[in-house]
Design a protein around this motif. Sequence first.
Motif, PDB file in Angstrom:
ATOM      1  N   LEU A  33       0.835  -1.402  -0.130  1.00  0.00           N
ATOM      2  CA  LEU A  33       0.000   0.157  -0.009  1.00  0.00           C
ATOM      3  C   LEU A  33       1.080   1.294  -0.009  1.00  0.00           C
ATOM      4  N   LEU A  34       0.582   1.889  -0.864  1.00  0.00           N
ATOM      5  CA  LEU A  34       1.478   3.430  -0.892  1.00  0.00           C
ATOM      6  C   LEU A  34       0.347   4.524  -1.282  1.00  0.00           C
ATOM      7  N   ARG A  35       0.895   5.907  -0.996  1.00  0.00           N
ATOM      8  CA  ARG A  35       0.256   6.956  -1.141  1.00  0.00           C
ATOM      9  C   ARG A  35       1.219   7.749  -2.211  1.00  0.00           C
ATOM     10  N   ALA A  36       0.660   8.116  -3.312  1.00  0.00           N
ATOM     11  CA  ALA A  36       1.462   8.796  -4.455  1.00  0.00           C
ATOM     12  C   ALA A  36       0.723   9.926  -4.849  1.00  0.00           C
ATOM     13  N   VAL A  37       1.645  11.193  -5.337  1.00  0.00           N
ATOM     14  CA  VAL A  37       0.984  12.353  -5.866  1.00  0.00           C
ATOM     15  C   VAL A  37       0.779  12.045  -7.226  1.00  0.00           C
ATOM     16  N   ALA A  38      -0.016  12.529  -7.762  1.00  0.00           N
ATOM     17  CA  ALA A  38      -0.387  12.693  -9.125  1.00  0.00           C
ATOM     18  C   ALA A  38      -0.365  14.216  -9.715  1.00  0.00           C
ATOM     19  N   PRO A  39       0.753  14.533 -10.050  1.00  0.00           N
ATOM     20  CA  PRO A  39       0.856  16.176 -10.496  1.00  0.00           C
ATOM     21  C   PRO A  39       0.010  16.381 -11.671  1.00  0.00           C
ATOM     22  N   GLY A  40      -0.689  17.561 -11.438  1.00  0.00           N
ATOM     23  CA  GLY A  40      -1.429  17.933 -12.554  1.00  0.00           C
ATOM     24  C   GLY A  40      -2.791  17.318 -12.737  1.00  0.00           C
ATOM     25  N   ALA A  41      -3.086  16.287 -12.129  1.00  0.00           N
ATOM     26  CA  ALA A  41      -4.321  15.368 -12.510  1.00  0.00           C
ATOM     27  C   ALA A  41      -5.665  16.067 -12.695  1.00  0.00           C
ATOM     28  N   ARG A  42      -5.705  17.168 -11.908  1.00  0.00           N
ATOM     29  CA  ARG A  42      -6.947  17.600 -11.852  1.00  0.00           C
ATOM     30  C   ARG A  42      -6.946  18.814 -13.138  1.00  0.00           C
ATOM     31  N   LYS A  43      -5.904  19.057 -13.817  1.00  0.00           N
ATOM     32  CA  LYS A  43      -6.130  20.073 -15.051  1.00  0.00           C
ATOM     33  C   LYS A  43      -6.817  19.106 -16.167  1.00  0.00           C
ATOM     34  N   SER A  44      -7.635  19.816 -16.934  1.00  0.00           N
ATOM     35  CA  SER A  44      -8.369  19.272 -17.808  1.00  0.00           C
ATOM     36  C   SER A  44      -7.841  18.653 -18.871  1.00  0.00           C
ATOM     37  N   LYS A  45      -6.385  18.901 -19.172  1.00  0.00           N
ATOM     38  CA  LYS A  45      -5.723  18.459 -20.343  1.00  0.00           C
ATOM     39  C   LYS A  45      -4.572  17.268 -19.786  1.00  0.00           C
ATOM     40  N   SER A  46      -4.876  17.014 -18.438  1.00  0.00           N
ATOM     41  CA  SER A  46      -3.788  16.196 -17.959  1.00  0.00           C
ATOM     42  C   SER A  46      -3.970  14.637 -18.450  1.00  0.00           C
ATOM     43  N   GLN A  47      -2.816  14.026 -18.704  1.00  0.00           N
ATOM     44  CA  GLN A  47      -2.944  12.530 -19.050  1.00  0.00           C
ATOM     45  C   GLN A  47      -3.149  11.536 -17.860  1.00  0.00           C
ATOM     46  N   LEU A  48      -2.932  12.318 -16.606  1.00  0.00           N
ATOM     47  CA  LEU A  48      -3.122  11.534 -15.522  1.00  0.00           C
ATOM     48  C   LEU A  48      -4.394  11.505 -14.822  1.00  0.00           C
ATOM     49  N   GLY A  49      -5.228  12.446 -15.395  1.00  0.00           N
ATOM     50  CA  GLY A  49      -6.725  12.598 -14.904  1.00  0.00           C
ATOM     51  C   GLY A  49      -7.347  11.135 -14.825  1.00  0.00           C
ATOM     52  N   GLY A  50      -7.657  10.863 -15.791  1.00  0.00           N
ATOM     53  CA  GLY A  50      -8.403   9.213 -16.012  1.00  0.00           C
ATOM     54  C   GLY A  50      -7.857   8.217 -15.266  1.00  0.00           C
ATOM     55  N   ARG A  51      -6.786   8.179 -15.501  1.00  0.00           N
ATOM     56  CA  ARG A  51      -5.690   7.159 -14.927  1.00  0.00           C
ATOM     57  C   ARG A  51      -5.538   6.981 -13.274  1.00  0.00           C
ATOM     58  N   VAL A  52      -6.301   8.110 -12.490  1.00  0.00           N
ATOM     59  CA  VAL A  52      -6.131   8.160 -11.109  1.00  0.00           C
ATOM     60  C   VAL A  52      -7.515   7.851 -10.556  1.00  0.00           C
ATOM     61  N   GLN A  53      -8.613   7.447 -11.396  1.00  0.00           N
ATOM     62  CA  GLN A  53     -10.026   7.129 -10.836  1.00  0.00           C
ATOM     63  C   GLN A  53      -9.738   5.948 -10.075  1.00  0.00           C
ATOM     64  N   LEU A  54     -10.851   5.749  -9.390  1.00  0.00           N
ATOM     65  CA  LEU A  54     -11.019   4.630  -8.499  1.00  0.00           C
ATOM     66  C   LEU A  54     -11.165   3.308  -9.427  1.00  0.00           C
ATOM     67  N   PHE A  55     -10.325   2.301  -8.894  1.00  0.00           N
ATOM     68  CA  PHE A  55     -10.146   0.992  -9.278  1.00  0.00           C
ATOM     69  C   PHE A  55      -9.761   0.966 -10.521  1.00  0.00           C
ATOM     70  N   VAL A  56      -9.042   1.698 -11.137  1.00  0.00           N
ATOM     71  CA  VAL A  56      -8.297   1.741 -12.462  1.00  0.00           C
ATOM     72  C   VAL A  56      -6.828   1.162 -11.851  1.00  0.00           C
ATOM     73  N   VAL A  57      -6.616  -0.028 -12.925  1.00  0.00           N
ATOM     74  CA  VAL A  57      -5.309  -0.520 -12.719  1.00  0.00           C
ATOM     75  C   VAL A  57      -4.099  -0.074 -13.663  1.00  0.00           C
ATOM     76  N   ASN A  58      -3.135   0.178 -13.178  1.00  0.00           N
ATOM     77  CA  ASN A  58      -1.970   1.002 -13.891  1.00  0.00           C
ATOM     78  C   ASN A  58      -0.572   0.496 -13.684  1.00  0.00           C
ATOM     79  N   GLU A  59      -0.096   0.447 -14.736  1.00  0.00           N
ATOM     80  CA  GLU A  59       1.574   0.313 -14.647  1.00  0.00           C
ATOM     81  C   GLU A  59       2.077   1.471 -14.642  1.00  0.00           C
ATOM     82  N   LEU A  60       2.661   1.865 -13.294  1.00  0.00           N
ATOM     83  CA  LEU A  60       3.064   3.087 -12.815  1.00  0.00           C
ATOM     84  C   LEU A  60       4.686   3.092 -13.159  1.00  0.00           C
TER      85      LEU A  60
END
Length: 283
Positions: A33-60
């Motif tokens: 278990l870890l907590r990580a910062v997703a920089p700029g994820a709340r910006k409309s054009k962020s590539q991370l925005g959809g990738r930090v939604q609940l239950f999304v599985v990512n290779e990080l």
Amino acid sequence: MNRTYKATGINLKSVPLGEADRLVTILTKEHGLLRAVAPGARKSKSQLGGRVQLFVVNELLLHQGRSLPKITQAHTVKSHSRLSTDLGKLAAGQYLGELVMAIALSEQPQEQLFSLLAEHLHRLEMGVRPLLALLVHGIYHLLAEAGVAPQVHACCVTGEPLIPQWSHPNWRAGFSFVAGGTFSLEAVRPPETVPLRLRPVRLSAPQLAGLQHLAAAELPTELTAGGDALTGIWPSIERLLRVYAEYHLDTSIRSATLIDSYMQPSLDTLPSEGSVIADRATT
């Protein structure tokens, strides 16, 4: 741990951080278990925005900062998008996520826990069984992985096997949260001799049978597609396991209130230890 490292993770929680970032709680195979910062994820054009939604599985790809790691790259493996479009499934997924956050270790591999959560999220998303049956199956498996699943096959007083007596509608077994599972009511009679910690919640034969099948990889069809007499056991079993999990994990499952709201008006008040959990098949 290297300052830059890879991990495969399931997002369990995501909250705003600062003006544009998000703080994401992630269960990873490699680092727990870890907590990580997703920089700029709340910006409309962020590539991370959809990738930090609940239950999304990512290779990080993460870079360790002074206090928290930062997500520098994320490639989505699975989105579990159907969970977010159904209130009941979303609440059930959050419920399992809260349990995982209470169970998971940090800075240690959690491959089995990761696999269990991924499997039960998939089952919730596909929805091939009643929602509460899928949920309680996942709850039990997670508790078993943590080593705190209740004993349900034998009397915790005598050690003798407990067998549901289907032919006797008024037959009951006992269940104690503190003692850690089921016991025969005959083993602790007369009632005035029952230790306070063993004063039971009472389980009918269908409820005990349901509990006893939860350790299996799959639930038998007769318990999930057998009509009201059997499928009606799941609300009471969920409440039972909720109290048990909160007691043994010393946590409060906030998402359980969403399940209550979703299931109303069919759910009764959460029972306390010593009360009778009514089975709709016998009331």
